[in-house]
Design a protein around this motif. Structure first.
Motif: not given
Length: 338
Positions: A187-197
């Protein structure tokens, strides 16, 4: 027993907007806790005919004494303490609520220790009062965000506990023992919190917070078995993202949005186009965000925290949403509740 006042609210449409188009209406907004000096990072769940709200209590946003408070309510108005989850040597942050396939409440939270190491800890309960002893979940060095359940299995995104450069997908059947499902999600950049659905056709969606030089959010999609992801860049910067699918199949997001102002807001998500449109700003400002979402009794329920009344306190809002204007084209423009 906690009984709190409703905020005095007016709804102000943006200048020049049409007066005939339906908009979201705030049915109520109740402050439910100001027990600690700093109250933050909420989540919300309707479970076995009761409401449960979890959040962090601490001396300040950066204090090392954070514990997870659990409140419960039969009607969403009168809230009573149900439990306090704490570790003597760790600051607990960002608690999340879900229900396991076995019908138990699950709380997961990030524990930060004195040496600055971090680990995801989990607790289980049949009723919100009696909880298991905390257990470490996932891998050292990765923080699990809110698990999302589908077909008897839970999935959670995990991001690096140090420099935010890695994103992984984990899976579980009991909410305690997690295995790595995808060891590296580009994923581009610096990923942190990710909510799934998960959508009815099995597609997985993710709303991702990023940090660094490119902090705007990303929206991700993946088909089973959820190993390859495509990402769309969004124009907004988010924190504490959350997603919910409504009974009419519309997808709604909530998060702290940051631009010229800071607020906790609701947004429509077009999962097919990977687009997000803000439509309602909750009464909030300053230190705010990390909303929980539930749909019950024809209303959207949102837990969140905000310091717009001085102290960082916990609120639960109820909204009547406008009807859908067509598949993928929800009605509504930005409305402020305050």
């Amino acid at each position: 027993m906690v009984r709190r006042r409703f905020l005095s609210l007016t709804l102000a449409p943006l200048a020049g907007s049409a007066q005939t188009a339906p908009r979201a209406q705030l049915a109520g907004c109740r402050m439910i806790s100001a027990r600690a000096r700093h109250n933050a990072y909420t989540d919300l769940l309707h479970f076995r005919n009761r409401w449960f709200c979890v959040f962090r209590e601490g001396m300040s946003a950066a204090s090392r004494d954070g514990a997870v408070r659990v409140l419960s309510s039969s009607d969403g108005e009168v809230w009573i303490p149900s439990a306090l989850l704490a570790l003597p040597d760790a600051d607990l942050r960002e608690p999340k609520l879900s229900a396991t396939p076995e019908g138990r409440l699950l709380v997961n939270a990030m524990a930060t220790y004195g040496d600055h190491s971090r680990r995801t800890m989990v607790w289980l309960s049949p009723d919100g009062r009696d909880w298991t002893q905390p257990e470490a979940a996932g891998e050292p060095g990765f923080i699990l965000y809110r698990p999302s359940w589908t077909m008897g299995r839970g999935y959670a995104m995990g991001h690096s506990a140090g420099r935010a450069t890695a994103l992984r997908l984990y899976t579980t059947t009991d909410g305690v023992r997690y295995s790595v499902h995808s060891p590296e999600i580009p994923v581009p950049g610096e990923p942190t919190e990710a909510s799934l659905l998960f959508l009815p056709d099995g597609t997985a969606c993710a709303l991702l917070r990023r940090e660094g030089e490119a902090p705007t959010a990303q929206f991700g999609r993946s088909r089973s078995p959820y190993r390859g992801w495509t990402w769309s860049g969004l124009t907004k910067t988010v924190a504490g993202p959350n997603l919910i699918r409504l009974p009419d199949e519309r997808v709604l997001a909530a998060a702290r949005l940051v631009d010229d102002t800071v607020r906790t807001s609701l947004c429509w998500i077009d999962p097919h186009e990977g687009a997000m449109a803000e439509f309602f700003a909750l009464p909030s400002s300053g230190d705010t965000g990390y909303p929980g979402l539930a749909y019950h009794g024809g209303l959207l329920w949102v837990s969140y925290y905000s310091s717009h009344e001085g102290q960082a306190m916990i609120y639960v809002a109820r909204l009547k949403l406008p009807p859908a204007a067509g598949r993928g084209k929800p009605a509504g423009r930005l409305t402020f509740g305050g």
